[in-house]
Design a protein around this motif. Structure first.
Motif, mmCIF file in Angstrom:
data_model
loop_
_atom_site.group_PDB
_atom_site.id
_atom_site.type_symbol
_atom_site.label_atom_id
_atom_site.label_comp_id
_atom_site.label_asym_id
_atom_site.label_seq_id
_atom_site.Cartn_x
_atom_site.Cartn_y
_atom_site.Cartn_z
ATOM 1 N N TRP A 7 -14.490 -19.393 -0.320
ATOM 2 C CA TRP A 7 -13.123 -18.888 -0.494
ATOM 3 C C TRP A 7 -13.005 -17.451 -0.022
ATOM 4 C CZ3 TRP A 7 -9.000 -21.537 -0.668
ATOM 5 C CH2 TRP A 7 -8.946 -22.763 -1.346
ATOM 6 N N GLN A 8 -14.007 -16.623 -0.363
ATOM 7 C CA GLN A 8 -13.975 -15.228 0.074
ATOM 8 C C GLN A 8 -13.893 -15.123 1.590
ATOM 9 O OE1 GLN A 8 -16.953 -12.465 -1.385
ATOM 10 N NE2 GLN A 8 -17.209 -13.703 -3.225
ATOM 11 N N LEU A 9 -14.698 -15.952 2.269
ATOM 12 C CA LEU A 9 -14.704 -15.921 3.730
ATOM 13 C C LEU A 9 -13.357 -16.377 4.284
ATOM 14 C CD1 LEU A 9 -18.251 -17.450 4.323
ATOM 15 C CD2 LEU A 9 -17.570 -15.101 4.828
ATOM 16 N N ALA A 10 -12.836 -17.469 3.691
ATOM 17 C CA ALA A 10 -11.552 -18.003 4.168
ATOM 18 C C ALA A 10 -10.453 -16.955 3.996
ATOM 19 C CB ALA A 10 -11.194 -19.285 3.432
ATOM 20 N N ARG A 11 -10.447 -16.286 2.842
ATOM 21 C CA ARG A 11 -9.410 -15.277 2.581
ATOM 22 C C ARG A 11 -9.536 -14.100 3.543
ATOM 23 N NH1 ARG A 11 -10.952 -15.401 -2.854
ATOM 24 N NH2 ARG A 11 -10.067 -17.253 -3.821
ATOM 25 N N ALA A 12 -10.772 -13.700 3.801
ATOM 26 C CA ALA A 12 -10.978 -12.575 4.724
ATOM 27 C C ALA A 12 -10.452 -12.933 6.114
ATOM 28 C CB ALA A 12 -12.459 -12.220 4.784
ATOM 29 N N ILE A 13 -10.728 -14.131 6.572
ATOM 30 C CA ILE A 13 -10.264 -14.521 7.907
ATOM 31 C C ILE A 13 -8.737 -14.606 7.921
ATOM 32 C CG2 ILE A 13 -10.298 -16.345 9.663
ATOM 33 C CD1 ILE A 13 -13.147 -17.042 8.574
ATOM 34 N N ARG A 14 -8.168 -15.153 6.849
ATOM 35 C CA ARG A 14 -6.705 -15.247 6.762
ATOM 36 C C ARG A 14 -6.078 -13.846 6.846
ATOM 37 N NH1 ARG A 14 -3.572 -15.825 2.076
ATOM 38 N NH2 ARG A 14 -4.718 -13.901 1.702
ATOM 39 N N ARG A 15 -6.668 -12.895 6.116
ATOM 40 C CA ARG A 15 -6.130 -11.530 6.160
ATOM 41 C C ARG A 15 -6.250 -10.940 7.564
ATOM 42 N NH1 ARG A 15 -8.947 -10.916 1.253
ATOM 43 N NH2 ARG A 15 -10.601 -9.776 2.322
ATOM 44 N N GLY A 16 -7.392 -11.172 8.190
ATOM 45 C CA GLY A 16 -7.604 -10.651 9.545
ATOM 46 C C GLY A 16 -6.594 -11.224 10.525
ATOM 47 N N VAL A 17 -6.366 -12.526 10.430
ATOM 48 C CA VAL A 17 -5.404 -13.200 11.306
ATOM 49 C C VAL A 17 -3.993 -12.671 11.042
ATOM 50 C CG1 VAL A 17 -4.268 -15.434 11.680
ATOM 51 C CG2 VAL A 17 -6.762 -15.301 11.668
ATOM 52 N N ALA A 18 -3.651 -12.521 9.761
ATOM 53 C CA ALA A 18 -2.292 -12.091 9.412
ATOM 54 C C ALA A 18 -2.030 -10.654 9.859
ATOM 55 C CB ALA A 18 -2.076 -12.234 7.908
ATOM 56 N N ASP A 19 -3.026 -9.787 9.673
ATOM 57 C CA ASP A 19 -2.871 -8.394 10.101
ATOM 58 C C ASP A 19 -2.636 -8.306 11.598
ATOM 59 O OD1 ASP A 19 -3.118 -7.422 7.627
ATOM 60 O OD2 ASP A 19 -5.180 -6.658 7.855
ATOM 61 N N PHE A 20 -3.428 -9.053 12.320
ATOM 62 C CA PHE A 20 -3.307 -9.052 13.767
ATOM 63 C C PHE A 20 -1.937 -9.590 14.180
ATOM 64 C CE2 PHE A 20 -3.793 -11.447 17.778
ATOM 65 C CZ PHE A 20 -4.077 -10.395 18.623
ATOM 66 N N ALA A 21 -1.503 -10.626 13.482
ATOM 67 C CA ALA A 21 -0.254 -11.298 13.854
ATOM 68 C C ALA A 21 0.966 -10.422 13.597
ATOM 69 C CB ALA A 21 -0.125 -12.606 13.091
ATOM 70 N N LYS A 22 0.873 -9.613 12.536
ATOM 71 C CA LYS A 22 2.025 -8.822 12.102
ATOM 72 C C LYS A 22 2.605 -8.015 13.265
ATOM 73 C CE LYS A 22 1.098 -5.849 8.978
ATOM 74 N NZ LYS A 22 0.310 -5.505 7.791
ATOM 75 N N ASP A 23 1.734 -7.295 13.951
ATOM 76 C CA ASP A 23 2.199 -6.463 15.061
ATOM 77 C C ASP A 23 2.458 -7.270 16.319
ATOM 78 O OD1 ASP A 23 1.589 -4.493 13.288
ATOM 79 O OD2 ASP A 23 -0.434 -4.204 14.104
ATOM 80 N N ARG A 24 1.743 -8.359 16.396
ATOM 81 C CA ARG A 24 1.728 -9.049 17.669
ATOM 82 C C ARG A 24 2.682 -10.223 17.756
ATOM 83 N NH1 ARG A 24 -2.577 -8.488 21.102
ATOM 84 N NH2 ARG A 24 -1.334 -10.004 22.174
ATOM 85 N N MET A 25 3.311 -10.545 16.657
ATOM 86 C CA MET A 25 4.117 -11.755 16.539
ATOM 87 C C MET A 25 5.024 -11.980 17.741
ATOM 88 S SD MET A 25 4.615 -13.866 13.879
ATOM 89 C CE MET A 25 5.800 -14.167 12.606
ATOM 90 N N SER A 26 5.880 -11.017 18.034
ATOM 91 C CA SER A 26 6.848 -11.230 19.108
ATOM 92 C C SER A 26 6.151 -11.327 20.453
ATOM 93 C CB SER A 26 7.869 -10.105 19.116
ATOM 94 O OG SER A 26 7.186 -8.884 19.073
ATOM 95 N N THR A 27 5.188 -10.461 20.677
ATOM 96 C CA THR A 27 4.471 -10.484 21.951
ATOM 97 C C THR A 27 3.783 -11.829 22.156
ATOM 98 O OG1 THR A 27 3.679 -8.441 20.974
ATOM 99 C CG2 THR A 27 3.258 -8.780 23.320
ATOM 100 N N LEU A 28 3.162 -12.308 21.088
ATOM 101 C CA LEU A 28 2.445 -13.570 21.180
ATOM 102 C C LEU A 28 3.369 -14.694 21.572
ATOM 103 C CD1 LEU A 28 0.130 -13.570 18.077
ATOM 104 C CD2 LEU A 28 -0.547 -13.781 20.455
ATOM 105 N N LYS A 29 4.544 -14.722 20.942
ATOM 106 C CA LYS A 29 5.475 -15.806 21.210
ATOM 107 C C LYS A 29 5.933 -15.780 22.656
ATOM 108 C CE LYS A 29 5.669 -18.259 17.585
ATOM 109 N NZ LYS A 29 5.419 -19.688 17.627
ATOM 110 N N ILE A 30 6.116 -14.569 23.177
ATOM 111 C CA ILE A 30 6.527 -14.482 24.572
ATOM 112 C C ILE A 30 5.383 -14.954 25.464
ATOM 113 C CG2 ILE A 30 7.124 -12.902 26.442
ATOM 114 C CD1 ILE A 30 8.570 -11.238 24.195
ATOM 115 N N ALA A 31 4.175 -14.489 25.132
ATOM 116 C CA ALA A 31 3.020 -14.832 25.959
ATOM 117 C C ALA A 31 2.796 -16.338 25.992
ATOM 118 C CB ALA A 31 1.779 -14.130 25.431
#
Ligand SMILES: [Zn+2]
Length: 426
Positions: A352-376
């Motif tokens: 669970w600790q590992l899963a949560r850490a990866i989820r946080r990492g993915v979410a942090d990255f996505a926060k700034d990148r959301m719009s750019t990612l969708k365009i890409a």
């Protein structure tokens, strides 16, 4: 999936294979959602012929100059499409094996040469026919929802690394993948796509295809490390490198992970597809750079759950990351070869600790990148400049959107559009 084991219904003979005759020493099967794989262990390579029969659906494999050895008891996984396997000697020295099936399949068979794990094998893949009339599935994501592909490495024939207590990498990473799926799906802005959801093998090419087909926005491949020195420990995060590995360790790990297809047995046709896609990859430095951003974010979070093996994102030529046009990382969840880390990896709590850490990492990255990612990934506001002869319905059709939506987003009235005007495409 039901994991009942059926005793294999092969009629065993007690005579030994005569000189030169190949012996079938074992049989295993793995049922996935789209295919069931049956593997015969052979004492030597064989010639074989495969054909199908209908009503009821069967696949027949005639193996030349072969015999079941009396040790060839095996177990078949129930579920999937395989109901039963029968066999009988044929033309004196040959062997006929009949698969009784629940429905029609596209069968494929090939011989796999020996490797580190197994000897000669005959592999029969019973694949669900692809419905060609069906349009390519587009991602059914809500507006702004990111699709995170979670790829549990190895599976089926390929156990991955094996810990000192016999823990299989394929089992640990599937546990973490399922936990990660659960907590990603709880968020409104993300949806998880499990690339493998059971104990079966998927080729590295197939894993990437699944992510593409579902229109994934990120790809996270989960593994657990192994090294000959059992004191080595810590998690690490990798991205694809087009110019070779960043360290000797990274090189060794990439070689181990890339051996997956060889160990599990992947047909030559699939491997050729891989070679072609490598050529496309080399121009994808932009993807590699955005992958590095995702990797740093995940690595930072993993650092909070325990020791990381390297403070930096590592780079190597991991086949599963090739030709993915989305930020893609390979996470090595600690070292299964380290007895202390193996013990932790087996616990629910650490998973669970590992899963949560990866989820946080993915979410942090996505926060700034959301719009750019969708365009890409071509899923959000693209633009189109109207040319002479264009009609609104034509533009809508080509971009697979409705006329009403196109009107709405561009605040259009009526049906005339001016040449040279730039339209937003939803
Ligand atoms: Zn692995």
């Amino acid at each position: 999936m039901k994991r009942l084991l059926l005793a294999i219904a092969l009629s065993l003979t007690t005579t030994l294979a005569h000189g030169g005759q190949a012996a079938i020493e074992g049989v295993r099967s793995w049922a996935g959602p789209d295919h069931t794989r049956v593997v015969f262990d052979l004492s030597s390579p064989v010639e074989h012929r495969l054909f199908t029969l209908q009503e009821p659906a069967r696949v027949v494999v005639d193996i030349r100059d072969a015999q079941l050895s009396d040790a060839s008891t095996g177990a078949l996984t129930e579920g999937g499409i395989l109901n039963n396997v029968r066999s009988a000697p044929r033309n004196g020295d040959d062997l006929r094996v009949v698969f009784d099936l629940a429905r029609k399949v596209d069968p494929k068979s090939f011989i796999v040469p020996p490797n580190e794990e197994y000897g000669h094998r005959l592999v029969v893949d019973l694949e669900k026919p692809r419905d060609k009339s069906q349009p390519v599935k587009t991602a059914p994501d809500k507006a702004g929802e990111l699709v995170i592909a979670i790829d549990a490495g190895h599976g089926g024939e390929d156990p991955g690394a094996i810990g000192p207590r016999g823990t299989h990498e394929k089992d640990i990473v599937l546990e973490v993948a399922r936990k990660l799926e659960g907590i990603i799906d709880k968020r409104d802005d993300m949806r998880a796509l499990l690339i493998r959801d059971g104990d079966y093998y998927l080729g590295l090419h197939e894993r990437r295809r699944k992510a593409h087909q579902a229109g994934a926005d990120m790809f996270v491949s989960l593994h657990a490390d192994a090294f000959r020195d059992n004191q080595v420990r810590g998690s690490s995060v990798f991205v694809l490198s087009a110019d070779g590995a960043s360290s000797e360790m990274a090189q060794i790990l990439a070689e181990n992970e890339n051996a997956s297809d060889r160990i599990a047995g992947v047909s030559l046709a699939d491997r050729e597809k891989d070679v072609r896609s490598v050529l496309v990859d080399l121009s994808r430095r932009a993807t590699i750079e955005s992958s590095a951003g995702l990797a740093r974010s995940v690595l930072g979070e993993l650092g909070d759950t325990g020791r990381v093996h390297s403070e930096n994102v590592e780079r190597a030529g991991f086949a599963v990351l090739k030709s993915l046009d989305m930020p893609s990382v390979l996470v090595e969840l600690a070292f299964i070869s380290n007895p202390v880390e193996e013990r932790r990896l087996r616990t629910d709590d650490y998973q669970w600790q590992l899963a949560r850490a990866i989820r946080r990492g993915v979410a942090d990255f996505a926060k700034d990148r959301m719009s750019t990612l969708k365009i890409a990934s071509g899923q959000a506001h693209r633009e189109y400049t109207v040319e002479r002869g264009d009609t609104l319905s034509g533009i809508a059709r080509r971009h697979r959107v409705s006329v009403a939506r196109l009107r709405e987003i561009n605040e259009l009235q009526g049906s005339t559009i001016r040449v040279g005007r730039t339209l937003r495409i939803p």
